[in-house]
Structure formats: C-alpha cells, structure tokens
Write an enzyme that holds these catalytic residues in place. Structure first.
Site, PDB file in Angstrom:
ATOM      1  N   ALA A 141       2.798  -6.270   5.361  1.00 38.11           N
ATOM      2  CA  ALA A 141       4.077  -6.989   5.147  1.00 38.11           C
ATOM      3  C   ALA A 141       4.860  -6.945   6.322  1.00 38.11           C
ATOM      4  O   ALA A 141       6.077  -6.894   6.397  1.00 38.11           O
ATOM      5  CB  ALA A 141       4.879  -6.154   4.186  1.00 38.11           C
ATOM      6  N   ASP A 273       5.659   6.170   1.285  1.00 43.81           N
ATOM      7  CA  ASP A 273       5.739   4.576   1.900  1.00 43.81           C
ATOM      8  C   ASP A 273       6.798   3.873   1.010  1.00 43.81           C
ATOM      9  O   ASP A 273       6.892   2.676   0.823  1.00 43.81           O
ATOM     10  CB  ASP A 273       4.475   3.911   1.979  1.00 43.81           C
TER      11      ASP A 273
HETATM   12 ZN    ZN Z   1       2.052   0.086   6.334  1.00 47.42          ZN
END
Ligand code: ZN
Length: 383
Positions: A141, A273
């Site tokens: 991303a 994350d």
């Molecule tokens: Zn990453």
C-alpha cells in the site's frame, strides 16, 4: 509510591501467584510474592483482586488509530498514543510509511520534542520508518512515486537520539548494504521488508546488520521448496527478530502456528500494523496518501491489496494463545521482552523487574485489559 497487590504476576518469564509490586518514581522498586514485597505506610495500594499483572505491551509497527494516520499528520502521534493504553500498549514505534523524507523528519521532531504538558498515555520510543527504500515490486500500500534508492545522505540524521528507532528497507536494492551498516552502527534496528530478496540477498543483509523482518510473509516472495527467499532466511537464521501481524488475515491461522513452532517466543514479535481505522466504525480511512476501505475485519485498497490492519495488541495476544495453545508466559514475551531486546531497550523495558520502567497491564483471566499503568501512573481503567 504505589503498591499493586494480590495479582498473578507474569514477569513475563516467571509466574508469581499472589504477587505484589512496589512502584516508586516511575520505576519498579520491588516485585515478588506479596509477603516479600515491602509496603511502606504512605504507599497508595491497588488490590488487583486476582487479576494478571504483566509488563506493558510494546508495538514496533503502528501507523495510527482512532481516525488519524501518522504519515498523513505526524502531529497525531501524541493524541493517538494517549488512547493506546486501552489495548495494553504502553510503548510503541509510530510508523511513517513511504513518503517524501520531510514527512519522517516531521515525525522525528514530534517524538524528540517530547510529551506535551499534562500528557497521559503510551510512550513513543522513536519512529519506525517503513520506506522509502523499498522494492517497487513489493510496494503493497506504499506510494510508488516516493520510492527511491537508499543513500547515506538521505539517512544522515537517522539515529535513536534523533527519533529513529527502526527502519524497514529492501536489502537487495543498490546501495542498501552500505546504509544498513551505517544505520545499524548508530543503533537503529534495521529490518528487511517490502523486499524481493532471494535467500542469499537476505543473508547478505543480515551480514551487513539487518536484525528484523517486517510483517513476515507480507510484501515478500512466498516460501518455495527450491527458493526459500527472504521468508526462508528470516525463519531459519538465528539473528533476526521477526515481526508478524497475527490477525489471521495477513497470514492464515495455520501459518501462525507454523511460524510459532519455528521461531518461538524469543524471535517472534507480534505487531499490529494498525492504521487509522483502529477503534473506528467501518468506512474509508487514510493510510499515507491512499484511501483504505475498512470493514469489520480488514483494510484494503480499492485494488484489493491489504493496507494495514485494525488489529489491537490485546487481540493479537489472544489470537496467538488461541491459535497455538502456547503458555501465556511465552505469548507475552513476543510483545514485551522480545521487542524491547530488538530495539536495545531491554535493560529498562519489557519486564517486571527491579529498576525497570513501571509500565504494567492488568488483565482478566481471558486476557482483556482491565487497567494500564505507564511510568507508574494508572492511565487507563476499564469501565
Ligand atoms: Zn508494510
């Protein structure tokens, strides 16, 4: 001074039944069975009523939460950090993903200027800068427009003292090994991630100083019988600590079990994350420059690529225990002692031991957070 008594303490490697801790000036002054821990007459007392007492959780990869994204706005670091104790997180690395280097520089200023007046919440220990020295074929991303090759000039002011604790890069790219050597000699933990490194390229990275792997299995080539690649290197070389997003989405539950059996509590480090949608209803949220579509379980770009998570650290702990059946002592190490050791702060963080920072979590027997202390101060209590 503050005494917490009548707790089942996980140091985390040892379990102490009917234990107590004495906290003084933000540090742990004593820990042990309750009848062995002094209780000065002027100390405030918290009766834990049989709850579990563990070290505070440390998250080495956290992009934002509660509607805010650190890459979009590094000044969000403190207000977001103030909400992290509800998940047991007492210290973390605010993560800035691939962006122009001015963004990470702004993040460095936010963390080095220190806590705002009256601040109560988790402690940012320095940035995790994830990018921009990543392999374009494994960008996930991240915005390819900002990807670049690593140079010594670009990282000239990266060090723990200037607010950089961890950097993720692709070790196979030109110039990377020289930058790995320079940064690791300054005490920055270097991680291989968003990388297409072969097994040999990964080992060359470890030889240069790579000591961490970012979200194992994600944004790296798959493990193959005749081509172990970065995954195979991270699983079999004893040097790196390995980060994993244990939400059962980024890696299949069966893979989490396999990873646990391979790495164990000293090399596996659970990270969240998590991104801006953590703690928010389903909808559209920012991660860096991109809009991410978030439902009840996961976060994806319009293309379908996974983009961060909405995993909370206490949920990651429950997932690991449920999926592997491992003892709590071992699961806790992956979010306390192991991350503290990886970033060279294990002399004062990650354990309940005399002299350590009094970052503590009170957990129910089913591992839900009931209360959190940062620096000896109770900053969160569950309703
Ligand atoms: Zn990453």
């Amino acid at each position: 001074m503050l005494t917490i008594t009548n707790a089942t303490i996980y140091t985390p490697t040892q379990r102490i039944e009917r234990g107590a801790v004495l906290l003084d000036a933000g540090r742990i002054a004593a820990v042990g069975p309750a009848d062995h821990v002094p209780c000065p007459p002027d100390a405030q007392v918290i009766d834990a009523d049989g709850l579990l007492l563990t070290p505070g959780f440390i998250d080495l990869q956290f992009n934002g939460g509660f509607g805010q994204d650190f890459t979009d706005d590094p000044t969000a670091i403190w207000p977001v950090a103030a909400q992290l104790p509800q998940h047991g997180v007492t210290a973390f690395l605010p993560t800035i993903i691939t962006a122009p280097l001015e963004k990470s520089a702004a993040g460095q200023r936010v963390v080095t200027e220190g806590r705002p007046a009256g601040y109560r919440g988790a402690t940012p220990l320095g940035l995790h800068i994830e990018g921009p020295f990543l392999n374009p074929t494994k960008k996930g991303a991240h915005n390819a427009n900002y990807l670049r090759l690593a140079t010594l000039d670009a990282v000239a002011d990266w060090s723990p003292a200037t607010g950089v604790r961890l950097a993720t890069l692709a070790p196979e790219l030109p110039g990377a090994l020289e930058v790995i050597e320079a940064l690791s000699s300054r005490g920055v933990l270097i991680s291989a991630g968003h990388s297409a490194a072969t097994y040999d390229e990964a080992l060359a990275g470890f030889d240069a100083g790579v000591r961490y792997g970012t979200h194992l299995f994600n944004a790296m080539p798959s493990l193959l019988a005749r081509d172990p690649g970065l995954v195979g290197a991270l699983l079999t070389d004893d040097r790196p600590t390995v980060g994993l997003i244990a939400d059962g989405i980024h890696t299949h539950p069966a893979m989490i079990k396999l990873i646990w059996q391979t790495l164990g509590p000293r090399r596996l480090n659970l990270v969240t994350d998590a991104m801006g949608a953590l703690g928010m209803p389903p909808g559209t949220y920012l991660l860096g420059d991109y809009e991410v579509i978030v439902d009840d379980t996961c976060c994806r770009l319009a293309s379908g690529s996974l983009a961060g998570s909405i995993l909370a650290m206490d949920q990651a702990l429950r997932n690991l225990v449920a999926l592997t059946g491992c003892p709590l002592e071992e699961a806790l190490q992956t979010i306390t002692t192991t991350p503290a050791r990886a970033i060279n702060l294990d002399h004062e963080r990650g354990q309940i031991a005399e002299g350590y920072v009094a970052d503590l979590v009170l957990l129910s027997p089913d591992l839900h957070v009931r209360g959190t202390l940062v620096g000896g101060e109770l900053v969160y209590t569950a309703e």
